[in-house]
Design a protein around this motif. Structure first.
Motif, PDB file in Angstrom:
ATOM      1  N   PRO A 659       1.313  -1.266   0.513  1.00 56.42           N
ATOM      2  CA  PRO A 659      -0.376  -0.155   0.025  1.00 56.42           C
ATOM      3  C   PRO A 659       1.153   0.794   0.023  1.00 56.42           C
ATOM      4  CG  PRO A 659      -0.916  -1.344   1.799  1.00 56.42           C
ATOM      5  CD  PRO A 659       0.473  -2.366   0.944  1.00 56.42           C
ATOM      6  N   SER A 660       0.341   2.745  -0.729  1.00 60.33           N
ATOM      7  CA  SER A 660       1.111   3.735  -0.056  1.00 60.33           C
ATOM      8  C   SER A 660       1.428   4.669   0.980  1.00 60.33           C
ATOM      9  CB  SER A 660       0.521   4.445  -1.810  1.00 60.33           C
ATOM     10  OG  SER A 660       0.630   5.331  -2.082  1.00 60.33           O
ATOM     11  N   GLU A 661       2.338   5.094   0.413  1.00 59.67           N
ATOM     12  CA  GLU A 661       2.688   5.636   2.649  1.00 59.67           C
ATOM     13  C   GLU A 661       3.351   7.010   2.309  1.00 59.67           C
ATOM     14  OE1 GLU A 661       4.365   2.407   3.520  1.00 59.67           O
ATOM     15  OE2 GLU A 661       6.467   3.085   3.137  1.00 59.67           O
ATOM     16  N   VAL A 662       2.869   7.679   3.127  1.00 61.97           N
ATOM     17  CA  VAL A 662       3.821   8.936   2.943  1.00 61.97           C
ATOM     18  C   VAL A 662       4.125   9.648   4.832  1.00 61.97           C
ATOM     19  CG1 VAL A 662       1.654  10.278   3.224  1.00 61.97           C
ATOM     20  CG2 VAL A 662       3.531  11.324   2.761  1.00 61.97           C
ATOM     21  N   LEU A 663       5.347   9.651   4.760  1.00 64.13           N
ATOM     22  CA  LEU A 663       5.936  10.068   6.516  1.00 64.13           C
ATOM     23  C   LEU A 663       6.201  11.868   6.652  1.00 64.13           C
ATOM     24  CD1 LEU A 663       7.798   8.347   9.019  1.00 64.13           C
ATOM     25  CD2 LEU A 663       8.665  10.468   8.749  1.00 64.13           C
ATOM     26  N   VAL A 664       5.443  12.381   7.026  1.00 65.40           N
ATOM     27  CA  VAL A 664       5.567  13.964   7.064  1.00 65.40           C
ATOM     28  C   VAL A 664       6.537  14.359   8.219  1.00 65.40           C
ATOM     29  CG1 VAL A 664       4.255  16.018   6.363  1.00 65.40           C
ATOM     30  CG2 VAL A 664       3.498  14.095   5.020  1.00 65.40           C
ATOM     31  N   ILE A 665       7.230  14.852   7.922  1.00 67.93           N
ATOM     32  CA  ILE A 665       8.381  15.641   9.448  1.00 67.93           C
ATOM     33  C   ILE A 665       8.087  17.302   9.263  1.00 67.93           C
ATOM     34  CG2 ILE A 665      10.036  15.742  10.758  1.00 67.93           C
ATOM     35  CD1 ILE A 665      11.265  13.367   9.137  1.00 67.93           C
ATOM     36  N   GLU A 684      -5.955   9.062   0.422  1.00 72.09           N
ATOM     37  CA  GLU A 684      -7.263   8.769  -0.285  1.00 72.09           C
ATOM     38  C   GLU A 684      -6.883   7.854  -1.637  1.00 72.09           C
ATOM     39  OE1 GLU A 684      -8.422  12.588  -3.160  1.00 72.09           O
ATOM     40  OE2 GLU A 684      -6.858  12.551  -3.999  1.00 72.09           O
ATOM     41  N   HIS A 685      -5.612   7.443  -1.191  1.00 67.00           N
ATOM     42  CA  HIS A 685      -5.085   6.201  -2.284  1.00 67.00           C
ATOM     43  C   HIS A 685      -5.929   5.136  -2.068  1.00 67.00           C
ATOM     44  CE1 HIS A 685      -2.307   7.896  -5.023  1.00 67.00           C
ATOM     45  NE2 HIS A 685      -1.867   8.105  -4.265  1.00 67.00           N
ATOM     46  N   GLY A 686      -5.683   5.272  -0.705  1.00 67.40           N
ATOM     47  CA  GLY A 686      -6.586   3.943   0.121  1.00 67.40           C
ATOM     48  C   GLY A 686      -6.379   3.585   1.050  1.00 67.40           C
ATOM     49  N   VAL A 687      -8.781   2.463   1.491  1.00 67.14           N
ATOM     50  CA  VAL A 687      -8.134   3.076   2.959  1.00 67.14           C
ATOM     51  C   VAL A 687      -7.076   1.830   3.870  1.00 67.14           C
ATOM     52  CG1 VAL A 687     -10.382   2.527   2.818  1.00 67.14           C
ATOM     53  CG2 VAL A 687      -9.161   0.313   2.902  1.00 67.14           C
ATOM     54  N   ASP A 688      -6.081   1.074   3.213  1.00 62.70           N
ATOM     55  CA  ASP A 688      -5.246   0.746   3.513  1.00 62.70           C
ATOM     56  C   ASP A 688      -3.655   1.422   3.294  1.00 62.70           C
ATOM     57  OD1 ASP A 688      -4.653  -0.104   0.648  1.00 62.70           O
ATOM     58  OD2 ASP A 688      -3.949  -1.665   1.025  1.00 62.70           O
ATOM     59  N   SER A 689      -3.872   3.272   3.067  1.00 64.65           N
ATOM     60  CA  SER A 689      -2.597   3.625   2.477  1.00 64.65           C
ATOM     61  C   SER A 689      -2.005   4.319   4.104  1.00 64.65           C
ATOM     62  CB  SER A 689      -3.025   4.953   2.150  1.00 64.65           C
ATOM     63  OG  SER A 689      -3.258   5.053   0.738  1.00 64.65           O
ATOM     64  N   GLN A 690      -0.804   4.294   3.987  1.00 65.26           N
ATOM     65  CA  GLN A 690       0.360   4.751   5.474  1.00 65.26           C
ATOM     66  C   GLN A 690       0.304   5.735   5.236  1.00 65.26           C
ATOM     67  OE1 GLN A 690       0.632   1.810   7.433  1.00 65.26           O
ATOM     68  NE2 GLN A 690      -0.603   1.446   6.178  1.00 65.26           N
ATOM     69  N   VAL A 691       0.213   6.940   6.670  1.00 62.56           N
ATOM     70  CA  VAL A 691      -0.255   8.255   6.557  1.00 62.56           C
ATOM     71  C   VAL A 691       0.554   8.219   7.763  1.00 62.56           C
ATOM     72  CG1 VAL A 691      -0.868  10.173   6.331  1.00 62.56           C
ATOM     73  CG2 VAL A 691      -1.307   8.991   5.132  1.00 62.56           C
ATOM     74  N   VAL A 692       1.818   9.010   8.021  1.00 59.19           N
ATOM     75  CA  VAL A 692       2.184   8.879   9.170  1.00 59.19           C
ATOM     76  C   VAL A 692       2.695  10.804   9.082  1.00 59.19           C
ATOM     77  CG1 VAL A 692       4.308   8.603  10.771  1.00 59.19           C
ATOM     78  CG2 VAL A 692       3.246   6.501  10.051  1.00 59.19           C
TER      79      VAL A 692
END
Length: 859
Positions: A659-665, A684-692
């Protein structure tokens, strides 16, 4: 009711090879002493009886799944409450004084010469030991269906009958008779849930092979022996073979693989499956390819939602009174319950087998409800009694939260009572031993997925274009005459591809090409390692590459650009672009336009595992490729992993996917609106997208502003339901300083890393692991996804620790070369000879010695 078994095999310790064939034909008789050793090797569909000894716990054996037990007369008093059809009395000889009313039959353990007329012992079925009867004589006796013989497996074989060994297929066939001139047996083929797939014919030869191989094999009246699925790949695993009550027809119970049993595009020769089996088939298909944001996809991904719906529907069923209302609510409950079963790999036939196993229990629980449910119902009833003016509705069993509203198929906006927000943790308060849990992504069972895609891959491999066309119709609903489109590709009309869209694609293509051309090596690497020794390395394109562009109803020209451009720049001679066709068989004009720009040499109108297989192995129409690139769902990923490890395919892949993912510092200098927008662009990519979000020394007010912006912006998105589910599973990590935040980021190794930091450019030097970095407030991830120039095909799931994103070099391989002069060999040769001798490789040493000798040098 079918004919009972004419023989029952008594299993011995050497019988392992025979058990699969014997289990098709009826029960296995297991001595109590072998019970624990044999049971783990039996399939869930195999039935068994137990030959008890003095130590056998009869009730436990029956409760655990034995259909019958053979017990001694003195044990009868221990099972007085057990139904007679579960018991067989073990006798040393016929004793007319015994009361046989509590058993269904008697087992006479002797070399009996009883005739068929003498075996109606007080109306009970008689089981005779066949241990000491010669095999040819025993085969004749099996034609008398009034007697069942207990035959030790040491006396059985899957080969022909001899004096010492009885053929299992011949023993099964012995009592059968055919009333047809051709001697064939009409055969009904059925699913494990008793739905008929079709009517065929069997012969002694086909039945024999079916028993030996446990595969669906029949006799065609026109073409002879018919091994089902031999050419189509739609094979059958046979679960059981039974004769009918007249011994003149057969029932094969099978697990059907591939498209179905019928030669027409339908599941059975009598039309489509119905009821639960039809629902199961639909849910299994939706598990594979449900679009992001659809309600079914959400149910599969969100166990909390599915749990709530099951409890909600169970409550509504309990409240229903009228016949039609009860049926309606039960149908709803079955839908959600079966969705959970399918999500866990459980089939309806597994449920039926569980019911059958429960029916074998001879002791029962009291059956009272668990206290927590009694309390809930009692409380609910008291509420309804205290408010007589309201309609009597039970309080929901999940009173803590409001029952979730179904997600619309397009993921469009809906109202939410609760705030859309991430979970927050402070890193310094988490023990070191537990911090690794913050790095975890959803666990994907890759081995299970590979098993699911294997039949699809194998079908394309064996059937080629025919199998591919069939699978395209099955999964993409497109009826094609060919899966391949060759250049020149038609120029999309303005009505299909407006000028502004075309211009946007042109700009993105130009930028991505500039960046990837700059990555290309301008010439070979040449190094003089010592006088007279020159080593070099030069790049060559991978000749044939496949690029997978997810699609169908979706429009993804960006992925086509990101994969097509580096293949074009690298100089690949053949570029096969695979993308699912739309239902009318066409390709989206955006992807078609990119294919023209990037020099794609073949468009494969297919998606999923079948497209991967076609590119990996090649067909008459589809060129075989050497490496496959591109994102896709878990079916595509599993297929890529499968073919990569098949030496017959000789194909590589770009990288593992997830799944697509992003980490914002972000620090105190960050703009909360910008930070929120970056988090949501990934969510918004998908319910399994990883956002940190890694919050560096953020004040409570600043963090609250980001959270408010996330909630407000999410509600305005068309795909709010998808973003909401992703955000619920996402994290805010509060850290005390930048160094702590960067350490966490490097451990997490995100696909996308966005730096909302003061002097963000200077922080790039601290990045060790990331797919792509977005530096500063004015560098949204969206630009990298579409048009800045970098590639958006990046490593996920923490693989950024060891993988790069797709780039020009991904489409090339490097070849090394070396050139030595005679002087160089004189200088280097003795070193090589010494090392080769040390390793005991005299041939290596000799290749140098003969040259040194030619130069007049001793060695």
């Amino acid at each position: 009711m079918g004919m009972g078994p004419t023989f029952v095999p008594l299993i011995d310790p050497t019988a392992a090879a025979l058990i699969p064939s014997l289990a098709l034909l009826g029960p296995l008789l297991l001595p109590a002493s072998l019970l624990r050793a044999v049971l783990p090797s039996l399939t869930s569909t195999a039935s068994y009886w137990v030959l008890a000894d003095d130590e056998t716990d009869l009730i436990s054996v029956l409760n655990e799944g034995a259909e019958k037990v053979i017990l001694s007369p003195f044990q009868l008093s221990l099972v007085a409450s057990v139904p007679s059809h579960r018991l067989i009395l073990h006798l040393l000889n016929i004793d007319d004084t015994l009361d046989l009313s509590s058993v269904s039959g008697v087992y006479i353990d002797q070399d009996s010469t009883l005739s068929a007329d003498e075996t109606g012992l007080k109306g009970k079925q008689v089981y005779l030991s066949g241990a000491s009867i010669s095999s040819d004589t025993l085969l004749d006796r099996l034609r008398d269906t009034k007697v069942t013989y207990i035959i030790p497996t040491s006396k059985l074989t899957t080969g022909p009958t001899t004096f010492t060994h009885l053929s299992i297929p011949e023993a099964f066939l012995a009592p059968l008779t055919s009333d047809r001139p051709d001697g064939l047996f009409p055969t009904i083929v059925s699913t494990t849930s008793s739905s008929p797939l079709g009517l065929v014919y069997s012969s002694a030869v086909s039945v024999t092979e079916a028993i030996v191989t446990q595969k669906g094999i029949y006799q065609s009246r026109k073409h002879g022996l018919w091994r089902k699925g031999e050419t189509s790949g739609a094979v059958q695993d046979v679960i059981s073979i039974r004769a009918d009550c007249d011994s003149d027809s057969l029932l094969f119970t099978v697990v059907q693989h591939g498209e179905g049993f019928c030669h027409l595009p339908q599941s059975t020769c009598f039309g489509s499956l119905n009821g639960v089996e039809r629902l199961q088939s639909t849910l299994e298909r939706r598990l594979r390819d449900a679009p992001e944001g659809s309600y079914t996809k959400r149910l599969f991904d969100d166990e909390e939602l599915l749990r709530s719906k099951i409890m909600e529907e169970a409550e509504e069923l309990c409240e229903a009174e009228e016949k039609e209302e009860v049926a309606f609510e039960m149908a709803d409950l079955v839908f959600f319950a079966l969705t959970r079963c399918v999500s866990k790999g459980v089939k309806w036939e597994d449920v039926e087998r569980a019911l059958d196993r429960k029916s074998l229990k001879v002791t029962r629980r009291k059956g009272d409800a668990k206290p927590k449910w009694v309390e809930k119902i009692t409380s609910a009833l008291s509420v309804t009694k205290s408010t007589p003016s309201e309609s009597p509705t039970l309080v929901s069993t999940s009173t803590a939260t409001k029952s979730p509203t179904p997600v619309k198929l397009d993921g469009s906006n809906e109202e939410f009572d609760e705030k859309i927000q991430m979970r927050t943790v402070t890193l310094s308060t988490i023990p070191e031993s537990e911090r690794s849990s913050l790095l975890l992504r959803p666990v994907l069972n890759s081995l299970a997925m590979i098993d699911k895609v294997r039949p699809i891959v194998e079908r394309v491999r064996k059937e080629g274009d025919a199998g591919l066309l069939s699978l395209t119709y099955q999964f993409d609903r497109a009826q094609l005459t060919s899966n391949v489109l060759l250049p020149p590709y038609p120029i999309p009309q303005i009505s299909d591809l407006p000028i502004d869209v075309r211009t946007a694609i042109d700009i993105a293509y130009s930028n991505v090409r500039k960046f990837h051309e700059a990555q290309a090596e301008k010439g070979p690497l040449i190094v003089h390692t010592m006088p007279g020794v020159v080593c070099s390395r030069f790049a060559r394109p991978i000749a044939r590459v496949g690029i997978y562009v997810p699609g169908g109803t979706a429009i993804l020209p960006s992925t086509a650009i990101m994969l097509g451009v580096p293949a074009q720049v690298a100089g690949c001679k053949e570029i096969v672009l695979a993308t699912p066709p739309r239902p009318d068989g066409s390709i989206s004009p955006e992807v078609l336009y990119v294919a023209r720009l990037t020099g794609v040499t073949c468009i494969l109108k297919a998606g999923g595992a079948q497209a991967v297989a076609a590119m990996a192995y090649g067909t008459k129409e589809v060129p075989k490729v050497d490496k496959i690139f591109g994102p896709g769902n878990q079916w595509v990923t599993a297929a890529k992993m499968l073919v990569q490890n098949d030496t017959d395919a000789l194909v590589g892949i770009d990288m593992p996917a997830g799944p697509s993912e992003v980490l914002v510092i972000a620090d105190q200098s960050s703009n909360p609106t910008f930070v929120a927008s970056d988090l949501l662009s990934q969510a918004e990519h998908g319910v399994d997208s990883q956002v940190v979000l890694v919050a560096v020394s953020l004040s409570d007010d600043h963090l609250a502003a980001i959270e408010t912006a996330v909630d407000e912006q999410a509600r305005a998105l068309p795909r709010v339901n998808i973003a909401k589910e992703a955000i619920k599973k996402s994290l805010i990590i509060r850290v005390d300083n930048l160094e702590e935040g960067m350490r966490f980021s490097n451990e997490y190794a995100p696909e996308h890393l966005i730096l909302h930091l003061d002097n963000a450019k200077d922080v790039v030097d601290l990045v060790d692991n990331a797919g792509s970095v977005f530096v500063g407030a004015w560098s949204p991830e969206s630009c990298g996804d579409y048009a800045s120039g970098t590639n958006h095909t990046l490593p996920t799931n923490g693989y950024a620790r060891q993988f790069s994103g797709v780039n020009t070099l991904s489409f090339q391989k490097h070849i090394t070369a070396q050139e030595l002069t005679s002087a160089g060999l004189e200088e280097l040769g003795p070193t090589v000879v010494k090392l080769a001798e040390r390793e005991g490789l005299e041939g290596h040493a000799n290749a140098v010695r003969v040259r040194l000798a030619a130069l007049g040098k001793k060695n």
